[in-house]
Design an enzyme around this catalytic site. Sequence first.
Site, short mmCIF file in Angstrom:
data_model
loop_
_atom_site.label_atom_id
_atom_site.label_comp_id
_atom_site.label_asym_id
_atom_site.label_seq_id
_atom_site.Cartn_x
_atom_site.Cartn_y
_atom_site.Cartn_z
CG ASP A 8 -0.32 0.16 2.54
OD1 ASP A 8 0.93 0.25 2.60
OD2 ASP A 8 -1.05 0.23 3.54
CB CYS A 65 0.87 -2.63 4.99
SG CYS A 65 0.99 -3.74 6.41
CB THR A 67 2.69 -2.57 11.09
OG1 THR A 67 1.45 -3.11 10.58
CG2 THR A 67 2.43 -1.22 11.73
CG HIS A 98 11.39 -24.26 12.70
ND1 HIS A 98 11.54 -24.13 14.06
CD2 HIS A 98 12.54 -24.85 12.26
CE1 HIS A 98 12.72 -24.63 14.44
NE2 HIS A 98 13.35 -25.07 13.35
CG HIS A 133 10.06 -28.06 11.53
ND1 HIS A 133 9.63 -27.52 12.71
CD2 HIS A 133 11.38 -28.34 11.70
CE1 HIS A 133 10.64 -27.46 13.57
NE2 HIS A 133 11.71 -27.96 12.97
C1 RB5 Z 1 -2.01 2.58 6.51
O1 RB5 Z 1 -2.06 3.80 7.16
C2 RB5 Z 1 -1.76 1.45 7.51
O2 RB5 Z 1 -2.87 1.27 8.32
C3 RB5 Z 1 -1.41 0.17 6.78
O3 RB5 Z 1 -0.32 0.39 5.96
C4 RB5 Z 1 -1.02 -1.04 7.60
O4 RB5 Z 1 0.00 -0.75 8.49
C5 RB5 Z 1 -2.09 -1.83 8.18
O5 RB5 Z 1 -1.84 -2.88 8.81
#
Ligand code: RB5
Length: 149
Positions: A8, A65, A67, A98, A133
């Site tokens: 994203d 994304c 995180t 694993h 595994h």
């Molecule tokens: C976008 O702002 C953010 O929410 C997205 O990139 C992501 O981290 C969601 O898990």
Amino acid sequence: MKIALASDHAGFELRTGVADYLRARGVAFEDFGCGPGESVDYVDYGAKGARAVVSGVCDRAILICGTGLGMAIVANKFKGLRATPCSSEYAAEMSRKHNDSNCLTLGGRTHGLEQALGIVRVWLETDFEGGRHGRRVQKIRDLEDENFK
Ligand code: RB5
């Protein structure tokens, strides 16, 4: 091996760095977006990358994304995907040895480029160990058969 790459907007810059790295290493990949300067829903782009693996167009996916967490949640809704958010090279190594991870998720807001590329390198180079595994991964497949339509 061909990688499906998608992000994203929050992962856009890191995706560019990962794409450059894959290109430089001669790793085949298909880029599923998003484009620059657009605010998009990570779900849509995670699904594009995951579908590419489910359909066999690609062998594994790298989804980015903010995180890496949202992308992992999305990818793990697809049968056959074993998506692992990895915050260290050790986690990347174990995710392959694993868990037979076939989808690495990273965070554009939580990983520096150098750190992320180290994780990508280890994830690409490490083989699944199989053995006990393999039995455990088969149990995951059994759960998919039980719970996915
Ligand atoms: C976008 O702002 C953010 O929410 C997205 O990139 C992501 O981290 C969601 O898990």
